[in-house]
Motif scaffolding. Structure first.
Motif, PDB file in Angstrom:
ATOM      1  N   ALA A   1       5.634 -12.066   1.725  1.00  0.00           N
ATOM      2  CA  ALA A   1       5.820 -11.843   3.167  1.00  0.00           C
ATOM      3  C   ALA A   1       6.398 -10.472   3.503  1.00  0.00           C
ATOM      4  CB  ALA A   1       6.735 -12.938   3.726  1.00  0.00           C
ATOM      5  N   THR A   2       7.344  -9.991   2.679  1.00  0.00           N
ATOM      6  CA  THR A   2       8.013  -8.728   3.046  1.00  0.00           C
ATOM      7  C   THR A   2       7.255  -7.494   2.545  1.00  0.00           C
ATOM      8  OG1 THR A   2       9.322  -8.832   1.041  1.00  0.00           O
ATOM      9  CG2 THR A   2      10.327  -9.748   3.041  1.00  0.00           C
ATOM     10  N   ILE A   3       6.291  -7.719   1.656  1.00  0.00           N
ATOM     11  CA  ILE A   3       5.643  -6.563   1.018  1.00  0.00           C
ATOM     12  C   ILE A   3       4.842  -5.690   2.011  1.00  0.00           C
ATOM     13  CG2 ILE A   3       3.909  -5.886  -0.714  1.00  0.00           C
ATOM     14  CD1 ILE A   3       5.178  -7.872  -2.575  1.00  0.00           C
ATOM     15  N   PRO A   4       4.040  -6.287   2.930  1.00  0.00           N
ATOM     16  CA  PRO A   4       3.305  -5.412   3.878  1.00  0.00           C
ATOM     17  C   PRO A   4       4.256  -4.540   4.696  1.00  0.00           C
ATOM     18  CG  PRO A   4       2.459  -7.642   3.977  1.00  0.00           C
ATOM     19  CD  PRO A   4       3.660  -7.689   3.113  1.00  0.00           C
ATOM     20  N   LEU A   5       5.384  -5.132   5.127  1.00  0.00           N
ATOM     21  CA  LEU A   5       6.348  -4.370   5.918  1.00  0.00           C
ATOM     22  C   LEU A   5       6.970  -3.249   5.065  1.00  0.00           C
ATOM     23  CD1 LEU A   5       7.470  -4.356   8.746  1.00  0.00           C
ATOM     24  CD2 LEU A   5       9.354  -5.818   7.978  1.00  0.00           C
ATOM     25  N   TYR A   6       7.208  -3.586   3.781  1.00  0.00           N
ATOM     26  CA  TYR A   6       7.750  -2.583   2.855  1.00  0.00           C
ATOM     27  C   TYR A   6       6.792  -1.395   2.757  1.00  0.00           C
ATOM     28  CZ  TYR A   6       8.580  -0.427  -1.717  1.00  0.00           C
ATOM     29  OH  TYR A   6       8.770   0.477  -2.727  1.00  0.00           O
ATOM     30  N   PHE A   7       5.489  -1.700   2.566  1.00  0.00           N
ATOM     31  CA  PHE A   7       4.501  -0.624   2.458  1.00  0.00           C
ATOM     32  C   PHE A   7       4.407   0.183   3.750  1.00  0.00           C
ATOM     33  CE2 PHE A   7       2.520  -2.830  -1.274  1.00  0.00           C
ATOM     34  CZ  PHE A   7       2.703  -1.764  -2.133  1.00  0.00           C
ATOM     35  N   PHE A   8       4.481  -0.538   4.886  1.00  0.00           N
ATOM     36  CA  PHE A   8       4.376   0.139   6.172  1.00  0.00           C
ATOM     37  C   PHE A   8       5.521   1.159   6.323  1.00  0.00           C
ATOM     38  CE2 PHE A   8       5.709   0.300  10.668  1.00  0.00           C
ATOM     39  CZ  PHE A   8       4.585   0.925  11.190  1.00  0.00           C
TER      40      PHE A   8
END
Ligand SMILES: Nc1ncnc2c1ncn2[C@@H]1O[C@H](COP(=O)(O)OP(=O)(O)OP(=O)(O)O)[C@@H](O)[C@H]1O
Length: 597
Positions: free
Chosen positions: A182-189
């Motif tokens: 769940a947190t990975i896309p936000l991390y990449f963003f």
């Protein structure tokens, strides 16, 4: 695309191409290591599978109120051991292969550089900073070899292992998998946002860093001169300004990173991931969508996933750094070389003929259609104002480089058709730069005759008036220059004269270089030189009138041209010659001149 971005893009492309080229000799080995890494990465999920399996067994035993029996976990343990051993085997084998490839690559790069350098024109060395070559052989090779040999395997492992784990998570429980990532896309963003425009900013920071380095080198290298003129403060000021600019650029580079990166870092930190995955897992468990072992396994995977992802990001970063080093190495490997003939001819005699030779350093024309003949057993003095082309002509005769047009022949054969062995058996040189190596004095003297006996070496050193000095050193002829002793300009010159004496070549090119010598050694150098020139064909760049008066012919140079050739008597009325004598280029022998007349 802006000019800077375009430039960065081009640099990046050039780096990748250079890396590809350098990796060619180890391509097969890296590919084998990659295949082994694929096998190893595919097994990454097995411990988590075993965890789920074991958990299920434990739970079912507990629910049934039974005692756990060893045979119930046999299969799982066997699977774990098998997977562990296989992974260990593939990983170890892949490591051994990449280290072998790594060593091979280092060897190949250094060998290619050394082989190239041994064939580049000697003139190249006088135009090139030796620090650049040292950096390439040491630092750049180090930067490149690790990345070229290890990165393809590390990146593959870094991408494939998380991918396998991700697939495994979705297979085990897609709901838990979604919570896990769940947190990975936000991390990449956030990471992407912080890295925006980083290329040009990093390039700018590197430019400032280079400025700091160069002002530091300037400060250290020129400190003696600067101090002598009482300008220490000025030199410090340059350095201080450079560091101030760098600090400013560094702050602009890292300020946007700090906030975003720390938030991004928190998103993949262990406490937050534990909270989300255990919390989410607990909810799903209560709702009946996940078992306890599944929650545990997926939580553990969710924690290790970001570590693997960030290790790939780090490798990509070092890939970019290595690109620049790879380009520098390729540039050295592509230096134009002096071609060595495949069908060498033997010179017929010892006459040197310079015919219509033209030579330029880049856009600077140094020699312009020069023609000159050196007859056997004669002395030719080359004179002319500074920058008129004397050194260039002298070094071309020793084939430090090939002329752009015209030819230089020895015994009727173009130097390009003579093997370098034959050429340097016939031609020795004593130039302003004594060309000494960081090796023993004996080795420096016997360079042209490695099999010379100690007696031969000492005899040459005695003629060169340097034997007494060498014998006074604690290690004598075994003293290593630069390590055991530091020589003065005059002492270095006499070592180089001893080398020419031992080489005993019939043709001698020399710069009557007393420029470095102190008055005491000047006399000794003159003595050594006058013995050296006996019974040889000599071209001397003359700095004293005596040398000119003793010459069989004098060639007067001006602006890259030979404007007059003749004896002292013949040239006395030549305006250029008169001007050179008048301008006091040869101040020490006014009387000699008068006597001669
Ligand atoms: N490595 C180099 N790169 C660029 N130009 C060079 C280089 N070496 C010499 N030149 C130029 O070539 C021309 C001839 O130089 P050269 O050193 O042959 O003259 P020279 O008569 O020997 O001078 P000097 O007596 O001062 O040693 C000069 O214009 C010089 O600036």
């Amino acid at each position: 695309m802006s000019v800077v971005k375009e430039q960065d893009h081009q640099n990046n492309q050039a780096g990748q191409t250079a890396m590809k080229r350098l990796s060619k000799p180890i391509k097969v080995w890296v590919t084998i290591a990659q295949v082994l890494t694929i096998f190893s990465a595919l097994l990454a999920f097995v411990p988590y599978l075993a965890l789920v399996w074991l958990g299920d067994i434990f739970l079912s035993v507990q629910m049934a109120g039974e005692q756990l029996r060893a045979e119930q976990v046999h299969e799982v343990v066997e699977l774990l051991i098998m997977a562990f051993l296989s992974r260990l085997f593939f990983h170890a084998l892949s490591l051994i292969i990449t280290h072998f490839a790594d060593m091979k690559l280092r060897f190949v790069i250094r060998q290619q550089i050394v082989s190239r350098l041994s064939r580049v024109p000697l003139a190249w060395f006088s135009q090139t900073d030796s620090g650049k070559i040292r950096n390439a052989v040491q630092d750049d090779t180090k930067t490149v070899h690790t990345v070229v040999a290890h990165a393809p395997v590390d990146v593959l492992n870094g991408v494939l292992s998380p991918l396998v784990l991700l697939v495994f998570m979705f297979v085990v429980n897609w709901r838990l998998a979604l919570v896990g990532v769940a947190t990975i896309p936000l991390y990449f963003f956030l990471q992407g946002l912080s890295m925006k425009d980083m290329g040009p900013k990093t390039a700018e920071m590197n430019r400032h860093l280079a400025k700091v380095s160069s002002s530091m080198i300037e400060l250290v290298a020129g400190i003696k001169v600067v101090k002598a003129f009482g300008k220490t403060g000025e030199a410090h000021q340059n350095y201080q300004e450079a560091t101030k600019d760098f600090s400013q650029a560094y702050w602009e580079w890292c300020a946007p990173l700090i906030g975003l990166c720390s938030v991004a870092g928190e998103l993949i930190s262990v406490p937050l991931l534990l909270l989300i995955n255990l919390g989410g897992g607990a909810l799903l468990f209560v709702a009946g969508f996940a078992s306890l072992p599944q929650v545990l396994a997926c939580t553990l995977i969710a924690i290790v996933l970001p570590v693997a992802i960030s290790s790939v990001a780090n490798t990509t970063w070092s890939y970019q750094m290595a690109g620049a080093a790879a380009v520098r190495l390729c540039n050295i490997m592509d230096i134009p070389v002096i071609p060595e003939t495949n069908s060498p001819k033997q010179p017929n005699g010892l006459t040197v003929q310079v015919q219509n030779v033209t030579y330029s350093y880049g856009d600077t024309r140094a020699l312009n259609d020069v023609t000159l003949t050196l007859k056997p057993n004669t002395i030719t003095a080359l004179i002319g104002p500074s920058g008129s082309g004397k050194s260039t002509l002298a070094t071309l005769i020793a084939r430090f480089d090939d002329p752009q047009s015209g030819s230089i022949c020895l015994g009727g054969v173009d130097l390009r058709d003579i093997s370098s062995q034959t050429l340097y058996n016939n031609i020795a040189f004593v130039l302003q730069d004594p060309m000494l190596m960081n090796a023993s004095i004996r080795r420096n003297i016997s360079l042209a005759k490695p099999d010379a006996t100690m007696d031969d070496v000492r005899r040459a050193a005695k003629v060169a008036q340097i034997d007494d000095y060498i014998m006074s050193l604690p290690k004598g002829y075994d003293s290593v220059l630069g390590t055991d002793c530091l020589l003065s300009g005059g002492e270095s010159q006499r070592i180089s004269i001893a080398r020419a004496i031992l080489a005993d070549a019939p043709i001698l090119i020399m710069d009557e270089a007393t420029a470095f010598a102190d008055p005491d050694s000047e006399l000794e150098i003159q003595k050594a030189l006058s013995t050296l020139i006996q019974n040889r064909t000599v071209l001397v760049i003359a700095h004293r009138l005596n040398a000119i008066l003793g010459a069989d012919q004098i060639a007067v140079m001006e602006n890259g041209n030979i404007v007059a050739v003749g004896t002292h008597q013949e040239l006395l009325h030549h305006p250029h010659y008169q001007a050179l004598l008048r301008q006091g280029g040869f101040p020490d022998d006014k009387e000699g001149e008068e006597n001669h007349e």
